[in-house]
Design a protein around this motif. Structure first.
Motif, PDB file in Angstrom:
ATOM      1  N   ASP A 178       0.872  -1.175   0.000  1.00 23.92           N
ATOM      2  CA  ASP A 178       0.000   0.000   0.000  1.00 23.92           C
ATOM      3  C   ASP A 178       0.911   1.227   0.000  1.00 23.92           C
ATOM      4  OD1 ASP A 178      -1.434   2.224   0.851  1.00 23.92           O
ATOM      5  OD2 ASP A 178      -2.264   1.267   2.641  1.00 23.92           O
ATOM      6  N   ALA A 214      -4.720  -0.565  -6.002  1.00 24.22           N
ATOM      7  CA  ALA A 214      -5.962  -0.132  -5.351  1.00 24.22           C
ATOM      8  C   ALA A 214      -7.080  -0.150  -6.377  1.00 24.22           C
ATOM      9  CB  ALA A 214      -5.783   1.284  -4.782  1.00 24.22           C
ATOM     10  N   ARG A 244      -5.981   3.731   1.760  1.00 25.30           N
ATOM     11  CA  ARG A 244      -5.374   2.495   1.249  1.00 25.30           C
ATOM     12  C   ARG A 244      -5.917   2.140  -0.129  1.00 25.30           C
ATOM     13  NH1 ARG A 244      -3.461  -1.011   4.362  1.00 25.30           N
ATOM     14  NH2 ARG A 244      -4.726  -0.695   6.222  1.00 25.30           N
ATOM     15  N   ARG A 245      -7.185   2.428  -0.349  1.00 23.24           N
ATOM     16  CA  ARG A 245      -7.827   2.075  -1.622  1.00 23.24           C
ATOM     17  C   ARG A 245      -7.799   3.212  -2.628  1.00 23.24           C
ATOM     18  NH1 ARG A 245      -9.663  -1.346   2.045  1.00 23.24           N
ATOM     19  NH2 ARG A 245     -10.066  -3.488   1.377  1.00 23.24           N
TER      20      ARG A 245
END
Lengths: 581, 581
Positions: free
Chosen positions: A34, A325, B238-239
């Motif tokens: 990440d 992501a 994170r995404r």
């Protein structure tokens, strides 16, 4: 379920994220890096139509087992001249993809100097057929300087049509600082066009101070890839630039710059190769080499990977690149060791394109190349008389090379004179240098004397001669020089070694005189042969004489250079005679 | 020397940077905050045509002495509904500029729900005449839900023409999660149009988990401003999302989120107010309040300032905003104390627009407003009969408010019944609530019973009733309610307090029934009067009853709400009767 329209693709991606339909591909058992939070996450990656739909628990029509490997965003090379690899885009992609680089920002500056817009179009067309994302910056300086004849001249109005091309991100390295500083109209036109299109502008601030940085930033220039001290990097970042840390075949700045990178400013740094040759790419890799080198020298692996991915994407506004992501392209790399990432697998938009260093994607399609691209060496009738350097005395302005540097010294030396002309001397290492205009058959030939190349016999010549890519030749005698130049014409450009009037080794680079139409491995083998034969002829230097030669024509780097218009004093910005009065 | 064309402006900027001509303005003796390296730099700032040309030593036609103050980039509010301030864009700018906010990203969601495209156009037109940069996101959810009648309905094709507007950055907060999750065609259309235009999409992920984050990110949504725990923030980042830390008049999330901010992820955080009322803006400020609050709670001042400027600019691709550097707009703020920045001076593109909390820029131009904007309260003939709630028994579904929360409880209580209809009771604090459709004169009236508002006499009503902005009224008796509703019609919308059939206090908000045409100070005084008169009538709550009222109609937040279509059970997503069987 396949989706074709943008609406269908979006619907499918949302339905995949919501688990209404299985993903096209799911990667399980990976350790996801990440790059936003700098953490490692264990979860499935669901991919649909080449884009990540979700990170979590997913089912897929195809399931890939990552076997506990790390999964990072694939790398981005922020600035690269593909031509320097000596292979065209399709072959370049085949070599570089296994090193985890799935996106590049390229500047077709070299081929544009030879072929103009046709060169740019050739690169764009070839790029389309690779499975690498090749984004283009339009060459801002063709010709690079007014002190030489190039193959083309690209004005603002020549570049403007390309801004509509989806792969064009902006204007390539603005390197003509005198024109910038004086706000020269054509450059102002190019800068304005780029800015009005909402595109980016790259810089080229070799050795420039804060005053020049102000000027570059006032012009809207966003990046520099030429700085090589931590202080220079911080000055550029302070004024709003991104700094690309370059590690190419010649210029190697990464280790010098790393001390400038801190957690609070690392977002403004990323990586580029600029110029990297095929042997170097095959042996050491591309941006993956930057990452390993940075980590080995103390950079946090997460930061190194972030600089190799997210930061470049942010700089160029590539909003779907640079992270693992949802909503990002499934451009992924797998490796075992976070402290020494050697890439085992590369996925481009979810497709497996490289494994254990080998390209496994679709085979590059071989195409018929237009003669405007492959027939670019145009010479008038030449004879040894064309290479005479008249001397009024035995005192000459001599180019003194420095091994592994682009800078030369300006020596004044006594040389051999015979019948009023310069005579090369192997003993004194005073060889003849020629820059022969090869684009428009003008017959322009610049001549000079060079010291330090250390050839013992024969002559060498090449059509790679920055930035105008005329022919540059060096020799111990006129006959071999003429034969080497003529041989380059016979093979449509490339590299040649001639001894006793015969070519003993050569590499044909028919695409603009810069790139081969053979595979990278074949080019590498031919280069090996060239260098081997040079050694057989007694060359003992620990530098690459062709590479050195190709920069002796670059009239923007001090001190004394040679163009097809003659010997050029870079300090005084004017041509001078070989013979000293 | 003035410059008009883009080429002239660029030329002048370069010539200024190179010191060939003096700057228009130079700021000397400041301590410049470098948000890239997180350092403080002492140097002159040269400004030409509103943009910074250089940082160094410069001469200017006008010289400003910063007297050793800090100079930071002006602030950006990442998400704000101007309508919530109760004043239109010009007046909003006059209030907020002195707080150092020179750029906002606004969503005209409220006025669009009343006036549709005419509302959006009104805001765009007004914004143009301010000296604040107002960027727009297009309302994605008009009407907000199918459970109510709004003034307008905006489909994909209604929004599409606005993407060409230079101030439009994308699609505003996508809040209809059920439609998103089910990939509803019109929403897919809006998302696709936005993405194909290369624009941004804001999200609205109140309380949503990683599964929903995947769906939002799969849809291309870039931001969330609704999260309020560190864990939720990290999941969104994170995404691939940016997290806006909201601090408005009602929702206050900043302190809860600060622990998530670390040096390596701070780039993904920035600030927004979302909804902030005029009294709060005048008293506490805007994004400057975020900065002070964050610093007071341990955030490094440099990071706080970076989140208030550069990070928002990066998120929205505002490449010339968010830093004090050449090539950036000269949007600057000055203050004395880095640990408690109270802004003394604000410069917008080099012009001094605020000093010591007061706006000193050009006076807002008062304009004639189109009646489509100012005449938006359309009621049929109403009488007390219209407000009868038939009861089969004395058992009723009652909306129980929670002070200072948007959530309500669903109570079942025994109420007074007279002649088969509900009778309000001050003693039991069971008052009548009405939602009256006011856009299209349909005569739709939703009725309910509310507990917890604590009115002792009369009735209050307002045309601010999220998100459809019908009239919502609450009262101790039908006569006062009808008079309050009618009074709102007389004053073209606003707030009203009626006792014994007479308005005792009111605020006219003729612009869409949401915004005043008076100055902020006049609006603030009128609000004070309204609240004072409420207290005189015996109201003792420590909450704002009008604010509470305005959210009782929002059918997306649990548990029991009221729309013009009737009482709405948010949990079951259906309308229910007041009377329990």
């Amino acid at each position: 379920m396949t989706a074709n329209t943008p609406k269908d693709i979006l619907t499918k991606r949302i339905r995949t994220a919501n688990k209404d339909v299985p993903a096209d591909v799911v990667i399980k058992n990976g350790r996801i890096i990440d790059v936003f939070n700098m953490e490692v996450l264990e979860a499935d990656i669901a991919i649909t139509e080449g884009t990540i739909a979700g990170i979590g628990e997913y089912d897929g029509n195809e399931v890939i087992d990552a076997h506990g490997k790390y999964i990072a965003p694939a790398f981005i090379d922020g600035h690269v001249h593909i031509e320097s690899s000596m292979v065209p885009p399709e072959e370049f992609a085949r070599v570089v993809l296994p090193h985890g680089v799935t996106t590049i920002v390229t500047d077709p500056h070299e081929v544009a100097n030879v072929c103009g817009n046709r060169g740019i179009q050739f690169m764009l067309d070839q790029a389309k057929d690779t499975c690498m994302d090749m984004h283009f910056m339009l060459p801002s300086c063709v010709p690079a300087t007014p002190f030489e004849n190039a193959g083309a001249r690209l004005m603002d109005e020549d570049l403007r049509p390309y801004y509509d091309h989806p792969q064009v991100l902006g204007l390539a390295e603005v390197m003509d600082y005198p024109s910038l500083r004086s706000a020269a109209p054509d450059l102002i036109g190019k800068l304005t066009s780029t800015t009005l299109e909402g595109k980016k502008i790259d810089g080229h601030l070799a050795g420039l101070d804060p005053h020049a940085i102000n000027i570059y930033r006032a012009a809207g220039v966003l990046t520099d890839h030429e700085c090589n001290t931590p202080g220079d990097a911080l000055e550029r970042i302070r004024r709003g630039m991104y700094v690309m840390m370059r590690e190419g075949s010649v210029a190697k700045d990464l280790l010098a710059l790393l001390p400038a990178v801190k957690p609070h400013n690392s977002r403004r740094f990323f990586f580029c190769t600029d110029d990297k040759h095929i042997d170097d790419l095959l042996r050491n890799g591309s941006i993956d080499h930057h990452v390993r080198l940075a980590i080995a020298n103390g950079t946090d692996p997460m930061t190194a990977i972030q600089m190799a991915s997210l930061n470049a994407a942010e700089c160029y506004g590539l909003t779907d690149k640079g992270a693992v992501a949802p909503g990002y392209k499934a451009d992924l790399i797998l490796f075992d060791d976070l402290n020494d990432p050697v890439i085992s697998d590369v996925y481009k938009e979810g497709k497996h394109v490289a494994k254990n260093g080998s390209y496994i994607g679709p085979a590059p399609g071989r195409k018929d190349l237009a003669s405007a691209i492959t027939n670019t060496v145009h010479l008038p009738e030449l004879s040894e008389v064309s290479l005479k350097i008249p001397m009024e005395s035995s005192k000459a302005n001599v180019i003194k090379i420095n091994p592994n540097s682009l800078r030369t010294d300006h020596n004044v030396e006594h040389v051999q004179v015979e019948n009023g002309s310069f005579l090369p001397s192997v003993e004194e290492d005073q060889l003849k240098l020629a820059a022969v205009e090869r684009h428009h058959q003008t017959g322009n030939i610049g001549l000079g004397v060079v010291k330090g190349l250390g050839l013992k016999r024969g002559a060498i010549a090449t059509t790679i001669a920055h930035d105008s890519h005329n022919i540059v030749a060096v020799g111990t005698n006129d006959h071999d020089m003429i034969q080497a130049i003529k041989h380059l014409s016979d093979i449509n450009g490339g590299l040649a070694v001639v001894v006793d009037g015969k070519p003993v080794a050569s590499l044909s680079l028919p695409i603009g005189g810069l790139m081969s139409d053979k595979t990278a491995e074949e080019v590498n083998a031919a280069l090996d042969h060239v260098h081997h034969s040079l050694k057989e002829q007694g060359f003992q230097g620990d530098f690459n004489p062709f590479l050195t030669l190709s920069f002796l024509t670059l009239p923007v780097i001090p001190s004394l250079k040679l163009t097809d218009k003659g010997l050029f004093d870079v300090t005084k910005l004017r041509h001078i005679d070989v013979s000293c009065s």
